[in-house]
Design a protein around this motif. Structure first.
Motif, PDB file in Angstrom:
ATOM      1  N   LEU A   1      -9.636  25.926 -18.919  1.00 27.49           N
ATOM      2  CA  LEU A   1      -8.274  25.419 -19.139  1.00 27.49           C
ATOM      3  C   LEU A   1      -7.282  26.131 -18.229  1.00 27.49           C
ATOM      4  O   LEU A   1      -6.365  25.500 -17.693  1.00 27.49           O
ATOM      5  CB  LEU A   1      -7.862  25.592 -20.602  1.00 27.49           C
ATOM      6  CG  LEU A   1      -8.466  24.613 -21.593  1.00 27.49           C
ATOM      7  CD1 LEU A   1      -8.099  24.999 -23.022  1.00 27.49           C
ATOM      8  CD2 LEU A   1      -8.027  23.190 -21.297  1.00 27.49           C
ATOM      9  N   VAL A   2      -7.457  27.420 -18.038  1.00 22.55           N
ATOM     10  CA  VAL A   2      -6.569  28.174 -17.148  1.00 22.55           C
ATOM     11  C   VAL A   2      -6.641  27.588 -15.740  1.00 22.55           C
ATOM     12  O   VAL A   2      -5.613  27.344 -15.099  1.00 22.55           O
ATOM     13  CB  VAL A   2      -6.931  29.678 -17.133  1.00 22.55           C
ATOM     14  CG1 VAL A   2      -6.193  30.412 -16.016  1.00 22.55           C
ATOM     15  CG2 VAL A   2      -6.619  30.311 -18.481  1.00 22.55           C
ATOM     16  N   GLU A   3      -7.854  27.344 -15.257  1.00 24.01           N
ATOM     17  CA  GLU A   3      -8.006  26.804 -13.902  1.00 24.01           C
ATOM     18  C   GLU A   3      -7.377  25.418 -13.788  1.00 24.01           C
ATOM     19  O   GLU A   3      -6.674  25.121 -12.818  1.00 24.01           O
ATOM     20  CB  GLU A   3      -9.484  26.743 -13.516  1.00 24.01           C
ATOM     21  CG  GLU A   3     -10.160  28.098 -13.424  1.00 24.01           C
ATOM     22  CD  GLU A   3      -9.637  28.988 -12.308  1.00 24.01           C
ATOM     23  OE1 GLU A   3      -9.019  28.480 -11.338  1.00 24.01           O
ATOM     24  OE2 GLU A   3      -9.843  30.212 -12.387  1.00 24.01           O
ATOM     25  N   GLU A   4      -7.618  24.562 -14.757  1.00 21.36           N
ATOM     26  CA  GLU A   4      -7.077  23.206 -14.735  1.00 21.36           C
ATOM     27  C   GLU A   4      -5.556  23.217 -14.796  1.00 21.36           C
ATOM     28  O   GLU A   4      -4.875  22.557 -14.019  1.00 21.36           O
ATOM     29  CB  GLU A   4      -7.649  22.423 -15.915  1.00 21.36           C
ATOM     30  CG  GLU A   4      -7.371  20.954 -15.880  1.00 21.36           C
ATOM     31  CD  GLU A   4      -8.273  20.175 -14.945  1.00 21.36           C
ATOM     32  OE1 GLU A   4      -7.795  19.152 -14.421  1.00 21.36           O
ATOM     33  OE2 GLU A   4      -9.425  20.559 -14.735  1.00 21.36           O
ATOM     34  N   LEU A   5      -5.010  23.987 -15.741  1.00 26.61           N
ATOM     35  CA  LEU A   5      -3.561  24.049 -15.900  1.00 26.61           C
ATOM     36  C   LEU A   5      -2.889  24.708 -14.703  1.00 26.61           C
ATOM     37  O   LEU A   5      -1.810  24.284 -14.274  1.00 26.61           O
ATOM     38  CB  LEU A   5      -3.207  24.771 -17.200  1.00 26.61           C
ATOM     39  CG  LEU A   5      -3.585  24.004 -18.468  1.00 26.61           C
ATOM     40  CD1 LEU A   5      -3.544  24.916 -19.686  1.00 26.61           C
ATOM     41  CD2 LEU A   5      -2.685  22.782 -18.651  1.00 26.61           C
ATOM     42  N   SER A   6      -3.518  25.711 -14.149  1.00 24.98           N
ATOM     43  CA  SER A   6      -2.971  26.375 -12.972  1.00 24.98           C
ATOM     44  C   SER A   6      -2.932  25.421 -11.775  1.00 24.98           C
ATOM     45  O   SER A   6      -1.949  25.385 -11.021  1.00 24.98           O
ATOM     46  CB  SER A   6      -3.813  27.615 -12.644  1.00 24.98           C
ATOM     47  OG  SER A   6      -3.266  28.321 -11.562  1.00 24.98           O
ATOM     48  N   ALA A   7      -3.990  24.636 -11.603  1.00 30.92           N
ATOM     49  CA  ALA A   7      -4.013  23.648 -10.518  1.00 30.92           C
ATOM     50  C   ALA A   7      -2.915  22.608 -10.717  1.00 30.92           C
ATOM     51  O   ALA A   7      -2.238  22.201  -9.769  1.00 30.92           O
ATOM     52  CB  ALA A   7      -5.386  22.983 -10.453  1.00 30.92           C
ATOM     53  N   LEU A   8      -2.716  22.186 -11.953  1.00 26.54           N
ATOM     54  CA  LEU A   8      -1.654  21.225 -12.238  1.00 26.54           C
ATOM     55  C   LEU A   8      -0.275  21.822 -11.994  1.00 26.54           C
ATOM     56  O   LEU A   8       0.616  21.147 -11.475  1.00 26.54           O
ATOM     57  CB  LEU A   8      -1.770  20.734 -13.688  1.00 26.54           C
ATOM     58  CG  LEU A   8      -2.910  19.750 -13.941  1.00 26.54           C
ATOM     59  CD1 LEU A   8      -3.165  19.613 -15.435  1.00 26.54           C
ATOM     60  CD2 LEU A   8      -2.600  18.403 -13.310  1.00 26.54           C
ATOM     61  N   GLN A   9      -0.107  23.083 -12.346  1.00 26.04           N
ATOM     62  CA  GLN A   9       1.176  23.744 -12.086  1.00 26.04           C
ATOM     63  C   GLN A   9       1.456  23.781 -10.589  1.00 26.04           C
ATOM     64  O   GLN A   9       2.578  23.518 -10.155  1.00 26.04           O
ATOM     65  CB  GLN A   9       1.174  25.166 -12.651  1.00 26.04           C
ATOM     66  CG  GLN A   9       2.467  25.899 -12.358  1.00 26.04           C
ATOM     67  CD  GLN A   9       2.367  27.401 -12.561  1.00 26.04           C
ATOM     68  OE1 GLN A   9       1.297  27.972 -12.434  1.00 26.04           O
ATOM     69  NE2 GLN A   9       3.482  28.018 -12.870  1.00 26.04           N
ATOM     70  N   THR A  10       0.453  24.092  -9.795  1.00 25.59           N
ATOM     71  CA  THR A  10       0.619  24.107  -8.344  1.00 25.59           C
ATOM     72  C   THR A  10       0.987  22.714  -7.839  1.00 25.59           C
ATOM     73  O   THR A  10       1.913  22.556  -7.034  1.00 25.59           O
ATOM     74  CB  THR A  10      -0.663  24.608  -7.651  1.00 25.59           C
ATOM     75  OG1 THR A  10      -0.933  25.939  -8.094  1.00 25.59           O
ATOM     76  CG2 THR A  10      -0.525  24.590  -6.141  1.00 25.59           C
ATOM     77  N   ALA A  11       0.277  21.681  -8.313  1.00 22.55           N
ATOM     78  CA  ALA A  11       0.573  20.306  -7.902  1.00 22.55           C
ATOM     79  C   ALA A  11       1.999  19.920  -8.284  1.00 22.55           C
ATOM     80  O   ALA A  11       2.714  19.272  -7.511  1.00 22.55           O
ATOM     81  CB  ALA A  11      -0.428  19.338  -8.523  1.00 22.55           C
ATOM     82  N   TRP A  12       2.423  20.318  -9.476  1.00 25.43           N
ATOM     83  CA  TRP A  12       3.785  20.023  -9.918  1.00 25.43           C
ATOM     84  C   TRP A  12       4.808  20.716  -9.021  1.00 25.43           C
ATOM     85  O   TRP A  12       5.780  20.111  -8.582  1.00 25.43           O
ATOM     86  CB  TRP A  12       3.963  20.467 -11.379  1.00 25.43           C
ATOM     87  CG  TRP A  12       5.346  20.241 -11.904  1.00 25.43           C
ATOM     88  CD1 TRP A  12       5.869  19.078 -12.382  1.00 25.43           C
ATOM     89  CD2 TRP A  12       6.379  21.215 -11.993  1.00 25.43           C
ATOM     90  NE1 TRP A  12       7.171  19.270 -12.765  1.00 25.43           N
ATOM     91  CE2 TRP A  12       7.507  20.579 -12.535  1.00 25.43           C
ATOM     92  CE3 TRP A  12       6.466  22.571 -11.665  1.00 25.43           C
ATOM     93  CZ2 TRP A  12       8.701  21.239 -12.756  1.00 25.43           C
ATOM     94  CZ3 TRP A  12       7.660  23.236 -11.891  1.00 25.43           C
ATOM     95  CH2 TRP A  12       8.759  22.566 -12.432  1.00 25.43           C
ATOM     96  N   THR A  13       4.560  21.977  -8.725  1.00 25.56           N
ATOM     97  CA  THR A  13       5.499  22.755  -7.907  1.00 25.56           C
ATOM     98  C   THR A  13       5.657  22.142  -6.518  1.00 25.56           C
ATOM     99  O   THR A  13       6.778  21.940  -6.054  1.00 25.56           O
ATOM    100  CB  THR A  13       5.025  24.223  -7.793  1.00 25.56           C
ATOM    101  OG1 THR A  13       4.940  24.771  -9.115  1.00 25.56           O
ATOM    102  CG2 THR A  13       5.988  25.045  -6.965  1.00 25.56           C
ATOM    103  N   VAL A  14       4.558  21.845  -5.856  1.00 25.32           N
ATOM    104  CA  VAL A  14       4.660  21.312  -4.494  1.00 25.32           C
ATOM    105  C   VAL A  14       5.128  19.866  -4.476  1.00 25.32           C
ATOM    106  O   VAL A  14       5.617  19.396  -3.450  1.00 25.32           O
ATOM    107  CB  VAL A  14       3.352  21.487  -3.687  1.00 25.32           C
ATOM    108  CG1 VAL A  14       2.992  22.953  -3.570  1.00 25.32           C
ATOM    109  CG2 VAL A  14       2.214  20.677  -4.258  1.00 25.32           C
ATOM    110  N   SER A  15       5.033  19.164  -5.610  1.00 24.82           N
ATOM    111  CA  SER A  15       5.511  17.779  -5.630  1.00 24.82           C
ATOM    112  C   SER A  15       7.032  17.704  -5.502  1.00 24.82           C
ATOM    113  O   SER A  15       7.570  16.658  -5.169  1.00 24.82           O
ATOM    114  CB  SER A  15       5.044  17.054  -6.890  1.00 24.82           C
ATOM    115  OG  SER A  15       5.761  17.460  -8.021  1.00 24.82           O
ATOM    116  N   TYR A  16       7.707  18.807  -5.756  1.00 18.75           N
ATOM    117  CA  TYR A  16       9.159  18.848  -5.620  1.00 18.75           C
ATOM    118  C   TYR A  16       9.603  19.596  -4.366  1.00 18.75           C
ATOM    119  O   TYR A  16      10.759  19.983  -4.252  1.00 18.75           O
ATOM    120  CB  TYR A  16       9.797  19.460  -6.871  1.00 18.75           C
ATOM    121  CG  TYR A  16       9.685  18.534  -8.050  1.00 18.75           C
ATOM    122  CD1 TYR A  16      10.587  17.499  -8.216  1.00 18.75           C
ATOM    123  CD2 TYR A  16       8.648  18.661  -8.958  1.00 18.75           C
ATOM    124  CE1 TYR A  16      10.466  16.610  -9.280  1.00 18.75           C
ATOM    125  CE2 TYR A  16       8.520  17.781 -10.018  1.00 18.75           C
ATOM    126  CZ  TYR A  16       9.431  16.770 -10.175  1.00 18.75           C
ATOM    127  OH  TYR A  16       9.315  15.891 -11.219  1.00 18.75           O
TER     128      TYR A  16
END
Length: 149
Positions: A76-91
């Protein structure tokens, strides 16, 4: 500036360089949990926790998808961390406007993976993941000594 002084190749090259996110900047945002130095851990964990709490509230995510003890589950940490990165760079300011919808699409695809990883197993309290242990044995030593081409 006259039309003769205008070099379209230079303009296009400059626009392209402004559009492409710098891979070093993205790498600085992404967290490699396996190699994260202890001195950086508290800051990175707090950033992830803050984001997980925000996204869980924003999208009304059930505890069966992201349990309260998400941080105790490596997958879950890996999945959520990857999503956080995707969210950050999407902006990112260099984005042409597709980043946010791209993140939303990724987020909705990831929810089924999150649900599969957590399996709702911690809704009645944390249950530890089954941890596999690997040992080097003589069979491995024999196998790994040749290429098997």
């Amino acid at each position: 500036m006259s039309y003769d002084d205008f070099d379209i190749d230079d303009v296009l090259a400059e626009e392209e360089s402004n559009r492409d996110p710098d891979s070093e900047e993205i790498a600085a945002i992404a967290v490699n949990w396996r190699t994260l130095p202890n001195e950086d851990a508290a800051e990175k964990w707090e950033e992830l926790r803050s984001w997980v709490e925000w996204i869980s509230t924003r999208y009304a995510i059930d505890e069966s998808v992201i349990p309260d003890c998400w941080w105790k589950h490596g997958a879950l940490v890996e999945e959520l961390s990857a999503l956080q990165t995707a969210w950050t760079v999407s902006y990112d300011t260099t984005d042409a406007g597709y980043g946010p919808i791209g993140f939303v699409e990724r987020w909705h695809n990831a929810r089924s993976r999150l649900r599969q990883i957590s399996g709702g197993s911690c809704t009645q309290g944390h249950r530890s993941d089954r941890v596999r242990e690997f040992t080097a044995d003589s069979e491995w030593s024999r196998w790994s000594s040749t290429s098997h081409a």
